[in-house]
Design a protein around this motif. Structure first.
Motif, short mmCIF file in Angstrom:
data_model
loop_
_atom_site.label_atom_id
_atom_site.label_comp_id
_atom_site.label_asym_id
_atom_site.label_seq_id
_atom_site.Cartn_x
_atom_site.Cartn_y
_atom_site.Cartn_z
N UNK A 124 0.81 -1.22 0.00
CA UNK A 124 0.00 0.00 0.00
C UNK A 124 0.85 1.27 0.00
N UNK A 125 2.16 1.14 0.18
CA UNK A 125 3.03 2.31 0.15
C UNK A 125 3.52 2.57 -1.27
N UNK A 126 4.05 3.77 -1.51
CA UNK A 126 4.53 4.12 -2.84
C UNK A 126 5.68 5.10 -2.73
N UNK A 127 6.48 5.17 -3.77
CA UNK A 127 7.64 6.05 -3.83
C UNK A 127 7.20 7.50 -3.71
N UNK A 128 7.85 8.24 -2.80
CA UNK A 128 7.44 9.63 -2.57
C UNK A 128 8.26 10.63 -3.38
N UNK A 129 9.29 10.17 -4.07
CA UNK A 129 10.06 11.07 -4.93
C UNK A 129 10.85 12.09 -4.14
N UNK A 130 10.80 13.34 -4.59
CA UNK A 130 11.55 14.39 -3.92
C UNK A 130 13.04 14.12 -3.96
N UNK A 131 13.72 14.35 -2.84
CA UNK A 131 15.18 14.16 -2.81
C UNK A 131 15.57 12.70 -3.01
N UNK A 132 14.64 11.76 -2.75
CA UNK A 132 14.95 10.35 -2.94
C UNK A 132 15.08 10.00 -4.42
N UNK A 133 14.54 10.84 -5.29
CA UNK A 133 14.68 10.61 -6.73
C UNK A 133 16.13 10.73 -7.17
N UNK A 134 16.92 11.51 -6.43
CA UNK A 134 18.33 11.67 -6.79
C UNK A 134 19.08 10.35 -6.60
N UNK A 135 18.87 9.71 -5.44
CA UNK A 135 19.52 8.43 -5.18
C UNK A 135 19.04 7.36 -6.16
N UNK A 136 17.73 7.33 -6.43
CA UNK A 136 17.20 6.37 -7.38
C UNK A 136 17.79 6.61 -8.76
N UNK A 137 17.94 7.86 -9.13
CA UNK A 137 18.54 8.18 -10.42
C UNK A 137 19.98 7.69 -10.53
N UNK A 138 20.72 7.76 -9.42
CA UNK A 138 22.10 7.26 -9.41
C UNK A 138 22.13 5.75 -9.64
N UNK A 139 21.22 5.03 -8.98
CA UNK A 139 21.16 3.58 -9.16
C UNK A 139 20.84 3.24 -10.62
N UNK A 140 19.89 3.94 -11.19
CA UNK A 140 19.51 3.68 -12.58
C UNK A 140 20.64 4.04 -13.54
N UNK A 141 21.35 5.12 -13.26
CA UNK A 141 22.49 5.49 -14.10
C UNK A 141 23.56 4.40 -14.04
N UNK A 142 23.81 3.90 -12.84
CA UNK A 142 24.81 2.85 -12.70
C UNK A 142 24.44 1.61 -13.48
N UNK A 143 23.16 1.27 -13.51
CA UNK A 143 22.73 0.06 -14.21
C UNK A 143 23.04 0.13 -15.70
N UNK A 144 23.10 1.32 -16.28
CA UNK A 144 23.46 1.45 -17.69
C UNK A 144 24.87 0.93 -17.95
N UNK A 145 25.72 0.97 -16.92
CA UNK A 145 27.09 0.50 -17.04
C UNK A 145 27.27 -0.92 -16.47
N UNK A 146 26.48 -1.27 -15.49
CA UNK A 146 26.69 -2.50 -14.74
C UNK A 146 26.08 -3.73 -15.40
#
Length: 319
Positions: A124-146
């Motif tokens: 029932x919970x969901x991603x709240x975004x905000x500053x946490x989007x920065x960390x999530x974006x880093x993980x996704x960027x890394x996956x392009x290389x990993x």
């Protein structure tokens, strides 16, 4: 990132709690997928991760004995953020802060009612975004290389007894890190402290990448990674081929992580673990007791060799 379609797998296909979880999801009007999979080592976790990675489902729930194997294996797939959860509170936080889409539960360590509470809070919970989007974006960027075709390799063995550790933390793990450093000093274990050195907000993927590279490059025998729940940083560091990062919020998990999975990075929830528990966790993980990892290490290596490549990628900055 709402969860409308969820796959469910379990190490024990006959476990009684499966029916209860399906009933709960049905009451929440969530479509359930119950895929077929072989009774091989880690296959139940791999199948769930494949379904999430391919987009066949919005998320997955994996019920194992302790959850460590599914959390490690799940994060070896692109677009999967596998979270090992042991309380309803951390279930909510990992959805809100990490956009978790694969819930890993250790049924042997959690009673059936608590397990259902965890599932409900996660769903029932969901991603709240905000500053946490920065960390999530880093993980996704890394996956392009990993993620991509790379050379095959055997499992990276953990150097024990541990003599040198790289340790890193975000702002929420700062206070716990100070206690861990005192424990390392008491054991006469040298360390490299990567920071951060205050409670000012920073991004955990930055520190996860530096710990991973230190372990893989041989600069450290092992690593310790600390964030608020331990979940976010465990996701980020497991995205590196050759890393087996284990989230351990009690002594039992630390013992299992070392003995069963030869974990080379210990992850801790700095806001979850109390001072006495923290000392027990670190002491247990440092102890040079016998390791009895079975075919799970070969399974992890096979998944990594199929999905991942070694990479020098790391976030450029920590904010």
């Amino acid at each position: 990132m709402e969860l409308k379609k969820i796959a469910i797998t379990a190490k024990d296909k006959e476990c009684s709690v499966l029916k209860d979880v399906c009933s709960l999801l049905d009451s929440l009007h969530i479509e359930v997928i119950k895929p077929e999979y072989e009774p091989a080592c880690g296959a139940y976790a791999i199948r769930a991760a494949e379904i999430v990675s391919s987009g066949e489902a919005d998320g997955a729930i994996v019920i194992g004995s302790n959850g460590l194997d599914s959390a490690i294996l799940g994060n070896k797939f692109a677009s999967v953020r596998a979270s090992l959860v042991s309380t309803p509170t951390t279930a909510r936080y990992t959805r809100e802060h990490n956009a978790s889409n694969l819930l890993c539960i250790g049924a042997d360590l959690i009673g059936p009612q608590k397990l259902l509470d965890i599932v409900k809070c996660w769903v029932i919970s969901d991603f709240i975004g905000g500053r946490h989007s920065i960390s999530l974006g880093m993980i996704k960027e890394g996956e392009l290389h990993q993620f991509g075709h790379g050379e095959s390799a055997a499992a990276v063995q953990t150097n024990r007894p541990i003599k040198h550790i790289y340790i890193g933390n975000d702002h929420a793990g700062y206070e716990a890190k100070l206690q861990v450093l005192r424990i390392l000093e008491a054991h006469n274990i040298s360390y490299t402290d990567l920071g951060t050195d205050s409670t000012d907000i920073v991004r955990y993927p930055y520190y996860a990448a530096r710990i991973a590279h230190a372990v893989l490059d041989g600069d450290a025998d092992a690593g310790i990674a600390i964030c608020g729940t331990g979940i976010g940083i465990s996701i980020a560091v497991n995205k590196f081929k050759g890393i087996r990062a284990a989230l351990c919020n009690d002594r039992t998990m630390a013992k299992l992580a070392k003995e069963q999975f030869d974990a080379n990075v210990l992850c801790i929830g700095g806001k979850i673990v109390g001072a006495f528990e923290l000392e027990d966790i670190v002491n247990e993980w440092l102890a040079d007791s016998p390791r009895t990892p079975d075919e799970i290490l070969d399974t992890i290596s096979a998944v990594e060799n199929a999905n991942m490549t070694y990479t020098s990628w790391r976030p450029a900055n920590n904010v």
